[in-house]
Design an enzyme around this catalytic site. Structure first.
Site, PDB file in Angstrom:
ATOM      1  N   ASP A 107      -8.030   5.983 -11.472  1.00 15.04           N
ATOM      2  CA  ASP A 107      -7.532   5.840 -10.103  1.00 15.04           C
ATOM      3  C   ASP A 107      -8.120   6.851  -9.140  1.00 15.04           C
ATOM      4  OD1 ASP A 107      -5.804   7.945 -11.380  1.00 15.04           O
ATOM      5  OD2 ASP A 107      -4.890   7.956  -9.398  1.00 15.04           O
ATOM      6  N   ASP A 110      -9.262  11.972 -12.022  1.00 14.96           N
ATOM      7  CA  ASP A 110      -8.889  12.241 -13.407  1.00 14.96           C
ATOM      8  C   ASP A 110      -9.155  10.991 -14.233  1.00 14.96           C
ATOM      9  OD1 ASP A 110      -6.864  10.608 -12.468  1.00 14.96           O
ATOM     10  OD2 ASP A 110      -5.459  12.248 -12.201  1.00 14.96           O
ATOM     11  N   TYR A 259       3.043   8.423 -10.363  1.00 15.46           N
ATOM     12  CA  TYR A 259       3.169   7.204  -9.561  1.00 15.46           C
ATOM     13  C   TYR A 259       4.560   6.612  -9.732  1.00 15.46           C
ATOM     14  CZ  TYR A 259      -1.802   7.111  -8.401  1.00 15.46           C
ATOM     15  OH  TYR A 259      -3.042   7.409  -7.897  1.00 15.46           O
ATOM     16  N   GLU A 514      -9.479  15.039  -2.925  1.00 17.22           N
ATOM     17  CA  GLU A 514      -9.474  14.024  -3.975  1.00 17.22           C
ATOM     18  C   GLU A 514      -9.467  12.639  -3.331  1.00 17.22           C
ATOM     19  OE1 GLU A 514      -7.635  13.206  -8.355  1.00 17.22           O
ATOM     20  OE2 GLU A 514      -6.335  14.204  -6.910  1.00 17.22           O
TER      21      GLU A 514
END
Length: 548
Positions: A107, A110, A259, A514
């Site tokens: 995603d 990572d 999430y 990120e």
């Protein structure tokens, strides 16, 4: 080293609103005005300089945005792989559980495969092609866009192992974030987690159903057999999500810090039903959306954001499309009108035109005009808002309708053109028409983030050095380097600046540097549409996001 991933991704931490400046006193107004004009001129010059004094190259932005998804691939990479610094990874995913879960997308920076944001990414990629597929094809990028979608849907087919079973996560966020490694060198846990009848996950199952239903429409002409397969999975997943209701983070504790489904699952059920209605034309799916409108919050929640977790604004805009186009039974009309009222709350909030509800009724803007929701990865809200506003402006223009902002006698009619102008301004802000002159689309323009918080991009490519890099070795030798990443993560849209347009290009600054797949996905359609518009007519006089 532990990252702040929970804070980075959680969508519902309350953002602190800025305080409006006080009006100038009459004394000294003239010199203050002259100073203000000078400051405006300086800011305008900085903005134009940031855009390099040219109209944006939306075709280049489109090409680069689709490259990003190849950099995020997990699994065995094909011979056609264009991002050459990536290699095969995650080849044993699902092995411990006796299921093939190789493939899909990482995603962000990572190596965990989180099902909910991955599915939302595929939904938005598919929606981009449903609305602007002709524009993507005209730019010569349809093949790459279809590949990006299919890389996700192929994985979802694998992950949906039984009608009432869906594998929703591979990898563990806690152990993953203690390591800084290339995906090719992963030594962290690849434990897989699922939802089923006893452990429901209506949100992740619903979003995956939406993704596969939307994707089925994309492949209907080029690959009808595959489209039929996707629709079959989508219908099964929706039935599973609706029959066995529950939040997936109650069934998979490991996802809660990363999430969590804060909005619950009811928005995903409405979202999935609308996509299934659009894919099949079956009236029972629209009946579901109408019959559950109040109890599921579809006509109750007035929302100022749209994201991988919070789907209500998207639900309301899709429902309004049906109303505007007359694609409904008469008994649906009054409920669809209520959906439209909430859709227009979202649009008016972005425009800053809601009259009631105080400061929280409208979306905050940075001085440079960027829509601002919260400090962690704010760009996800900018790109998703740009897409929703653009799609809604098309729906309005197609029927000659307008948006009504305000209330009663003070209501103001806002044209489709004005709604789209804001969408375009947000896209241009991302591409560098902002006070810093920085493109937050990596690899686009001459000035963009060079230290993206991304493991694979920040370490020497596997093909150049196959020497194993251990869990902490990456932190010791690569994470703390002040130099630019050895690999450019082309097409990634990073978290972006704060509410004052400030941005710090530092690998440790994961809140801003990120990137996530769902940041870029909505922009595929936007870049394609804007490229078509640029070809059809001379570029208009540029307006900054602040001016809009």
């Amino acid at each position: 080293m532990r990252e702040g991933a929970a804070a980075r991704r959680q969508p519902h931490a309350e953002a602190q609103r800025g305080v409006s400046p006080r009006a100038m006193s009459r004394a000294g107004a003239a010199p203050s005005c002259r100073l203000l004009l000078l400051l405006v001129a300086v800011v305008a010059a900085a903005v134009v300089g940031g855009a390099e004094g040219k109209a944006h190259n939306y075709e280049d932005a489109l090409q680069k945005s689709l490259l990003y998804f190849e950099a995020q691939r997990s699994g065995r990479l094909p011979h056609s792989q264009r991002v050459a610094w990536r290699h095969h990874s995650g080849l044993t995913d699902g092995l411990e559980q006796g299921v093939d879960l190789v493939g899909g997308y990482y995603d962000a920076g990572d190596h965990v495969k989180f099902g909910l944001p991955m599915a939302f990414t595929v939904t938005m990629l598919s929606w981009s092609l449903i609305e602007y597929g002709g524009d993507v094809a005209a730019a010569g990028e349809l093949g790459h866009a279809l590949e990006a979608i299919k890389w996700g849907t192929d994985y979802f087919i694998k992950a949906h192992t039984k009608p009432d079973e869906l594998w929703a996560e591979v990898g563990d966020g806690d152990t993953d974030h203690y390591c800084w490694q290339r995906p090719e060198d992963m030594t962290t846990s690849r434990q897989a987690y699922k939802v089923d009848r006893e452990h429901p996950g209506s949100d992740v199952a619903g979003e995956t159903a939406a993704a596969m239903a939307a994707a089925s429409m994309v492949f209907r002409d080029s690959n009808p057999h595959y489209a039929h397969l996707l629709l079959h999975h989508a219908q099964q997943l929706f039935e599973f999500a609706d029959k066995y209701r529950g939040k997936y983070d109650s069934s998979i504790a490991e996802v809660k810090s990363y999430y969590a489904s804060v909005s619950g699952y009811k928005d995903e059920l409405l979202w999935a039903a609308l996509w299934l209605h659009r894919a099949t034309g079956r009236a029972d799916y629209l009946d579901y959306v109408v019959d559950n409108a109040d109890s599921f919050g579809g006509t109750g929640w007035a929302i100022n954001e749209f994201s991988w977790d919070v789907k209500y604004a998207g639900v309301q805009i899709l429902a309004t499309r049906l109303l505007l186009r007359g694609e409904h039974a008469e008994r649906h009309r009054s409920t669809l009108e209520q959906y439209r009222a909430k859709a227009e709350h979202y649009v008016c909030a972005c425009l800053g035109r809601n009259a009631d509800g105080g400061a929280d009724a409208n979306v905050e803007r940075s001085p440079g005009g960027m829509l601002y929701i919260r400090q962690w990865n704010n760009m996800q809200y900018v790109t998703s808002a740009a897409f929703l506003l653009s799609a809604y402006s098309d729906y309005l223009a197609g029927t000659g309708a307008a948006v009504s902002c305000g209330r009663g006698g003070e209501a103001v009619s806002v044209s489709a053109e004005e709604v789209f102008a804001l969408a375009r301004a947000q896209v241009d802000y991302v591409l560098g028409t902002n006070p810093r002159g920085v493109s937050y689309l990596v690899g686009y323009g001459s000035k963009y983030p060079n230290r993206v918080h991304h493991r694979a991009a920040s370490i020497v490519p596997y093909k150049h050095s196959k020497e194993f890099i251990g869990c902490t070795q990456g932190f010791d030798h690569w994470f703390g380097r002040r130099s630019s990443n050895p690999n450019v993560l082309v097409g990634a849209i990073v978290g972006g600046p704060d509410r004052r347009d400030r941005f710090r290009d530092n690998r440790e600054n994961y809140m801003q540097t990120e990137a996530c797949t769902y940041n870029t996905a909505p922009m595929v359609g936007m870049f394609a549409k804007l490229h078509r518009m640029a070809r059809q007519a001379p570029a208009p006089v540029a307006s900054t996001a602040a001016e809009v």
